[in-house]
Design a protein around this motif. Sequence first.
Motif, mmCIF file in Angstrom:
data_model
loop_
_atom_site.group_PDB
_atom_site.id
_atom_site.type_symbol
_atom_site.label_atom_id
_atom_site.label_comp_id
_atom_site.label_asym_id
_atom_site.label_seq_id
_atom_site.Cartn_x
_atom_site.Cartn_y
_atom_site.Cartn_z
ATOM 1 N N GLU A 41 0.864 -1.050 -0.109
ATOM 2 C CA GLU A 41 0.061 -0.108 0.117
ATOM 3 C C GLU A 41 0.774 1.200 0.055
ATOM 4 O OE1 GLU A 41 -3.139 0.439 3.011
ATOM 5 O OE2 GLU A 41 -4.136 -1.579 2.241
ATOM 6 N N ILE A 44 2.261 2.044 -3.315
ATOM 7 C CA ILE A 44 1.155 2.460 -4.217
ATOM 8 C C ILE A 44 0.701 4.013 -3.833
ATOM 9 C CG2 ILE A 44 -1.209 2.259 -5.068
ATOM 10 C CD1 ILE A 44 -1.083 -0.459 -4.808
ATOM 11 N N ALA A 45 0.909 4.116 -2.547
ATOM 12 C CA ALA A 45 0.763 5.675 -2.143
ATOM 13 C C ALA A 45 1.597 6.440 -2.342
ATOM 14 C CB ALA A 45 0.539 5.417 -0.674
ATOM 15 N N LEU A 48 1.200 7.391 -6.293
ATOM 16 C CA LEU A 48 0.150 7.982 -6.619
ATOM 17 C C LEU A 48 0.404 9.447 -6.238
ATOM 18 C CD1 LEU A 48 -3.196 6.426 -4.982
ATOM 19 C CD2 LEU A 48 -2.625 7.217 -7.299
ATOM 20 N N PHE A 58 -6.121 8.726 -0.167
ATOM 21 C CA PHE A 58 -6.723 8.003 -1.204
ATOM 22 C C PHE A 58 -7.763 7.069 -0.686
ATOM 23 C CE2 PHE A 58 -3.205 5.251 -0.668
ATOM 24 C CZ PHE A 58 -3.592 4.039 -1.029
ATOM 25 N N THR A 59 -8.634 6.689 -1.294
ATOM 26 C CA THR A 59 -9.577 5.586 -1.219
ATOM 27 C C THR A 59 -9.510 4.624 -2.204
ATOM 28 O OG1 THR A 59 -11.656 6.533 -2.024
ATOM 29 C CG2 THR A 59 -10.933 6.866 0.300
ATOM 30 N N TYR A 60 -9.731 3.238 -1.542
ATOM 31 C CA TYR A 60 -9.664 2.118 -2.745
ATOM 32 C C TYR A 60 -11.262 1.848 -3.013
ATOM 33 C CZ TYR A 60 -8.768 -2.375 -4.489
ATOM 34 O OH TYR A 60 -8.696 -3.579 -5.420
ATOM 35 N N TYR A 67 -8.099 3.121 -7.511
ATOM 36 C CA TYR A 67 -7.760 4.136 -6.469
ATOM 37 C C TYR A 67 -8.096 5.547 -6.832
ATOM 38 C CZ TYR A 67 -4.653 0.041 -5.438
ATOM 39 O OH TYR A 67 -4.028 -0.990 -5.272
ATOM 40 N N ARG A 78 -8.589 9.167 -10.989
ATOM 41 C CA ARG A 78 -8.779 7.969 -10.604
ATOM 42 C C ARG A 78 -7.664 7.262 -11.301
ATOM 43 N NH1 ARG A 78 -13.851 7.083 -14.391
ATOM 44 N NH2 ARG A 78 -12.984 8.975 -15.355
#
Lengths: 179, 204
Positions: A41, A44-45, A48, A58-60, A67, A78
């Motif tokens: 995570e 990915i964060a 992002l 962010f939300t999934y 994401y 997105r």
Amino acid sequence: MGTRTNGFFPVIFLTLIVFISVAALTLTDAITKDKIELAKEDEIARMLITLFPQMDGFTYDEQNDLYIPLAEQQPLGRAFIAEQSGYSGVISILVGLEPDTTLRGIRIIFQQETPGLGAKIVESFFLQQFPGLAVDDIKLTKKGGKVDAITGATTSSSAVVEGVRKAILDKLNQLGRET
Amino acid sequence: MHSFTKNFLRGIIRSNPTFILLLGLCPTLAVSTSLDNAVGMSVAFTCVLLASNIIISLIRNHVPVRVRIPVFIVIIATLVTIVDLMLQGFIPALSKSLGMYIPLIVVNCIILGRAEAFASKNSTTNSIADALGIGIGFAWAMILISLIRQLLGTGKLDLFGRHLFTVPGLGDNPVAIFLLPMGAFFVIGVLLALFRWMGVSTGE
């Protein structure tokens, strides 16, 4: 070496070893599972935030596998993960979209391309060609698109470009069907 | 203590796994593209070898001869998986760059070779010495090969994200072939020839 080599002893011994090994692995998995999830995570964060610098969280969206980067609770666009076979192995790409369908940019999450050639797909001179492209322009220049391939690494470049375009089309299709 | 030192030193030069025993060349060729990889791989490799040598030497008197190889492989595979999960959880960056090569330690013949040839026949203390010696032998071989490949192949020297220096004249035009598998063969071939010429001969 053991002297009891006949009968069931070898079988029992091997079974015992396997049981101990399974127990050790279960224990390790229990310890590291959350850490590994967290590390993924984080990764990915981190990517992002390079695509959406103003985001503060962010939300999934599990249903659509999206994401959604947020700034003060407002969605900025997105993002999703695209996968495509490259020259060696699968290339996994984080694709960021503006609230409309133009491309915000891409980041390479995982690749095993040839070092010095295909592996250059992670470098900024290649990636900076993507922001702002419309879906139909995400092709190599020689195929009528707007992305220049990396010299000596057409296969890797093409894999990224095709992977991104296909993934966007698929994703839009999927979202279109549901709404 | 004498035999501890002897077993420790043997793996470093006289039966160096890479240059003398010529074992485990597959991971050596594949991973030696950068100094970071070489260091990471050597550490992971030495941890697995040490643990496997200790465990196998501890149970050596109980393992039935007929199932010894499956027993060794199960133990080694378990240790490798543990190292792999630990790396993914605690050092994700290194795990990413070593990628598929960590699981490959399972079939790294050096570890199985030491289990069969040494740890299953010697005391735990000597097996620890052997593992450390072979580990250091593997590490310096990996570091030497990856140093040459990285210098020629990228024209510069980076270690864990820090730029150390650029080779004059190569920085802009690196010889990318040295990063490819054939470059690894060139480098290992030349080094092997060099060591033979210097008179470092096989000696178990």
